[in-house]
Design an enzyme around this catalytic site. Structure first.
Site, PDB file in Angstrom:
ATOM      1  N   LYS A  83     -21.412  73.834  -0.050  1.00 23.09           N
ATOM      2  CA  LYS A  83     -22.057  74.892   0.743  1.00 23.09           C
ATOM      3  C   LYS A  83     -21.970  74.674   2.254  1.00 23.09           C
ATOM      4  CE  LYS A  83     -25.382  76.563  -2.674  1.00 23.09           C
ATOM      5  NZ  LYS A  83     -26.788  76.846  -2.985  1.00 23.09           N
ATOM      6  N   ARG A  85     -39.607  63.908  -0.898  1.00 24.32           N
ATOM      7  CA  ARG A  85     -39.606  62.517  -1.366  1.00 24.32           C
ATOM      8  C   ARG A  85     -39.052  61.588  -0.285  1.00 24.32           C
ATOM      9  NH1 ARG A  85     -35.813  61.301  -6.464  1.00 24.32           N
ATOM     10  NH2 ARG A  85     -34.271  62.046  -4.956  1.00 24.32           N
ATOM     11  N   THR A  86     -37.905  61.943   0.271  1.00 25.31           N
ATOM     12  CA  THR A  86     -37.311  61.133   1.343  1.00 25.31           C
ATOM     13  C   THR A  86     -37.758  61.715   2.681  1.00 25.31           C
ATOM     14  OG1 THR A  86     -35.407  60.779  -0.090  1.00 25.31           O
ATOM     15  CG2 THR A  86     -35.112  60.234   2.234  1.00 25.31           C
ATOM     16  N   ASP A 118     -28.940  82.844  -0.874  1.00 27.34           N
ATOM     17  CA  ASP A 118     -30.107  82.144  -1.453  1.00 27.34           C
ATOM     18  C   ASP A 118     -31.351  82.510  -0.647  1.00 27.34           C
ATOM     19  OD1 ASP A 118     -28.789  80.762  -3.470  1.00 27.34           O
ATOM     20  OD2 ASP A 118     -28.376  79.018  -2.216  1.00 27.34           O
ATOM     21  N   THR A 159     -21.133  76.671  -4.551  1.00 27.07           N
ATOM     22  CA  THR A 159     -22.287  75.888  -4.966  1.00 27.07           C
ATOM     23  C   THR A 159     -22.065  74.418  -4.648  1.00 27.07           C
ATOM     24  OG1 THR A 159     -23.892  75.561  -6.731  1.00 27.07           O
ATOM     25  CG2 THR A 159     -21.591  75.708  -7.423  1.00 27.07           C
TER      26      THR A 159
HETATM   27  N1  LIG Z   1     -33.309  80.024  -8.292  1.00 32.63           N
HETATM   28  C1  LIG Z   1     -32.224  79.870  -7.561  1.00 32.63           C
HETATM   29  O1  LIG Z   1     -31.478  80.804  -7.276  1.00 32.63           O
HETATM   30  C2  LIG Z   1     -31.905  78.512  -7.010  1.00 32.63           C
HETATM   31  C3  LIG Z   1     -30.900  78.361  -6.040  1.00 32.63           C
HETATM   32  C4  LIG Z   1     -30.644  77.069  -5.557  1.00 32.63           C
HETATM   33  C5  LIG Z   1     -31.374  75.998  -6.041  1.00 32.63           C
HETATM   34  N2  LIG Z   1     -32.361  76.211  -6.975  1.00 32.63           N
HETATM   35  C6  LIG Z   1     -33.189  75.093  -7.477  1.00 32.63           C
HETATM   36  O2  LIG Z   1     -33.460  74.203  -6.429  1.00 32.63           O
HETATM   37  C7  LIG Z   1     -33.172  72.873  -6.834  1.00 32.63           C
HETATM   38  C8  LIG Z   1     -32.676  72.080  -5.639  1.00 32.63           C
HETATM   39  O3  LIG Z   1     -31.401  72.554  -5.259  1.00 32.63           O
HETATM   40  P1  LIG Z   1     -30.691  72.078  -3.913  1.00 32.63           P
HETATM   41  O4  LIG Z   1     -29.418  72.809  -3.837  1.00 32.63           O
HETATM   42  O5  LIG Z   1     -31.640  72.178  -2.783  1.00 32.63           O
HETATM   43  O6  LIG Z   1     -30.430  70.527  -4.261  1.00 32.63           O
HETATM   44  P2  LIG Z   1     -30.233  69.328  -3.242  1.00 32.63           P
HETATM   45  O7  LIG Z   1     -29.609  69.807  -1.992  1.00 32.63           O
HETATM   46  O8  LIG Z   1     -29.599  68.254  -4.042  1.00 32.63           O
HETATM   47  O9  LIG Z   1     -31.759  68.852  -2.874  1.00 32.63           O
HETATM   48  C9  LIG Z   1     -32.603  68.345  -3.859  1.00 32.63           C
HETATM   49  C10 LIG Z   1     -34.012  68.176  -3.304  1.00 32.63           C
HETATM   50  O10 LIG Z   1     -34.863  67.807  -4.398  1.00 32.63           O
HETATM   51  C11 LIG Z   1     -35.455  66.547  -4.129  1.00 32.63           C
HETATM   52  N3  LIG Z   1     -35.534  65.788  -5.383  1.00 32.63           N
HETATM   53  C12 LIG Z   1     -34.541  65.574  -6.279  1.00 32.63           C
HETATM   54  N4  LIG Z   1     -34.990  64.846  -7.312  1.00 32.63           N
HETATM   55  C13 LIG Z   1     -36.303  64.576  -7.044  1.00 32.63           C
HETATM   56  C14 LIG Z   1     -37.300  63.838  -7.726  1.00 32.63           C
HETATM   57  N5  LIG Z   1     -37.045  63.249  -8.895  1.00 32.63           N
HETATM   58  N6  LIG Z   1     -38.536  63.783  -7.172  1.00 32.63           N
HETATM   59  C15 LIG Z   1     -38.792  64.376  -5.988  1.00 32.63           C
HETATM   60  N7  LIG Z   1     -37.876  65.071  -5.274  1.00 32.63           N
HETATM   61  C16 LIG Z   1     -36.643  65.177  -5.809  1.00 32.63           C
HETATM   62  C17 LIG Z   1     -34.554  65.872  -3.129  1.00 32.63           C
HETATM   63  O11 LIG Z   1     -35.312  64.924  -2.431  1.00 32.63           O
HETATM   64  P3  LIG Z   1     -34.601  63.706  -1.643  1.00 32.63           P
HETATM   65  O12 LIG Z   1     -34.259  64.242  -0.296  1.00 32.63           O
HETATM   66  O13 LIG Z   1     -35.667  62.668  -1.641  1.00 32.63           O
HETATM   67  O14 LIG Z   1     -33.400  63.324  -2.461  1.00 32.63           O
HETATM   68  C18 LIG Z   1     -34.143  67.079  -2.271  1.00 32.63           C
HETATM   69  O15 LIG Z   1     -35.162  67.415  -1.375  1.00 32.63           O
HETATM   70  C19 LIG Z   1     -32.128  73.032  -7.946  1.00 32.63           C
HETATM   71  O16 LIG Z   1     -32.202  71.976  -8.859  1.00 32.63           O
HETATM   72  C20 LIG Z   1     -32.483  74.343  -8.594  1.00 32.63           C
HETATM   73  O17 LIG Z   1     -33.379  74.114  -9.639  1.00 32.63           O
HETATM   74  C21 LIG Z   1     -32.615  77.425  -7.465  1.00 32.63           C
END
Ligand SMILES: NC(=O)c1ccc[n+]([C@@H]2O[C@H](COP(=O)([O-])OP(=O)(O)OC[C@H]3O[C@@H](n4cnc5c(N)ncnc54)[C@H](OP(=O)(O)O)[C@@H]3O)[C@@H](O)[C@H]2O)c1
Length: 271
Positions: free
Chosen positions: A65, A147-148, A99, A61
């Site tokens: 990754k 967002r970005t 995923d 995680t």
């Molecule tokens: N259900 C599941 O099995 C599963 C598996 C993996 C993840 N998830 C969910 O997916 C989410 C993201 O995971 P990830 O691994 O992709 O994280 P990540 O790589 O850190 O990416 C986060 C994404 O969310 C955006 N973001 C973060 N805070 C924000 C805000 N306040 N307003 C608008 N956009 C925002 C970021 O935008 P920027 O590029 O602008 O920073 C980026 O696109 C997790 O928090 C979790 O809830 C679920």
């Protein structure tokens, strides 16, 4: 006894141990699944250690990754995504991204086919990446917003090598037509931005499918609004359970009981 686990940093809130240990118990498999907190600079040594210790498999995680791909052999989809969440440790370390599988399975469970559909993905991080590649792989068109913008554009460029994908800025979504809305940001998550929507509420249109990958809480503000608007909803908890089930199957060759894993995950989330 076989040993499996999850490596991340931090990793203490992971519900994967609860899910996998419940499945091992239900199937009478003598195995244990543990949490391993591994600092970013220690990924290579941790994998060498895991192999030397005879650990059979690992989930991976945030933030490891992508890094683990330097020390493992990915399957085709995982190589395209550029990130793995599952490692099978043999002579070689084999890498998979479950995923992507978990997201598609969660959609299928809700009766949502993706071929020929247009999916709007909010986010461009690891989850968005896995889902975008899985969707174009199955014949969907993907619209990315983030967002970005730069990060969103980079993901769009990468996905476009394999299928239909465009980027739309988050404030220009009003006239974009799509069938499925997927939140792949943490917006709405407990402890981060509970009660918040990842997009303007006008984007959540009547009759579309709404998939929130956030699984804590299960009923996010986005899911509640979608239900009020008569949308079909897909829960993040199902993606979580199916990605875990696929890892389990990759490691053991056995299909685990989904209901047992889901119950264990929900119990662990309740604390
Ligand atoms: N259900 C599941 O099995 C599963 C598996 C993996 C993840 N998830 C969910 O997916 C989410 C993201 O995971 P990830 O691994 O992709 O994280 P990540 O790589 O850190 O990416 C986060 C994404 O969310 C955006 N973001 C973060 N805070 C924000 C805000 N306040 N307003 C608008 N956009 C925002 C970021 O935008 P920027 O590029 O602008 O920073 C980026 O696109 C997790 O928090 C979790 O809830 C679920």
């Amino acid at each position: 006894m076989d040993c499996y686990g999850i490596m991340g940093y931090p990793v203490k809130h992971s519900v994967s141990p609860a899910m996998h240990n419940a499945a091992f118990k239900a199937l009478g498999i003598e195995a244990v699944y543990a949490k391993f907190e591994v600092k970013p600079e220690n990924v290579e040594i941790a994998l060498k250690g895991a192999k030397a210790l005879g650990i059979k498999g690992l989930n991976v995680t945030i933030p490891h990754k992508e890094e683990v791909l330097k020390f493992s052999k990915p399957d085709e989809l995982t190589a395209k995504i550029g990130a793995a969440n599952t490692l099978k440790i043999e002579e070689e370390i084999l890498a998979y991204n479950t995923d992507a599988y978990g997201a598609i399975k969660a959609l299928e469970k809700a009766g949502v086919g993706v071929s020929g559909k247009v999916a709007l993905i909010v986010g461009a991080g690891g989850a968005a990446r896995a889902i975008a590649f899985a969707l174009v792989d199955r014949g969907a068109t993907v619209v990315i917003t983030n967002r970005t913008e730069q990060r969103g554009l980079k993901l769009t460029q990468d996905v476009r090598k394999y299928g239909n994908c465009v980027f739309v800025p988050i404030n220009d979504l009003e006239n974009v037509k799509f069938d499925i809305l997927i939140n792949a940001t943490p917006v709405g998550m407990s402890g981060y931005m509970p009660g918040k929507l990842p997009v303007d509420e006008r984007i959540v249109r009547e009759g579309i499918v709404v998939f929130d990958t956030v699984y804590n809480p299960m009923e996010t503000a986005l899911i509640r609004l979608a239900k009020m608007r008569g949308c079909k909803v897909v829960y993040g908890i199902d993606m979580l359970v199916y990605q875990g089930a696929k890892s389990f199957e990759i490691w053991t060759g056995v299909t685990p009981p989904i209901d047992v894993m889901k119950k264990a995950a929900l119990n662990a989330l309740r604390g």
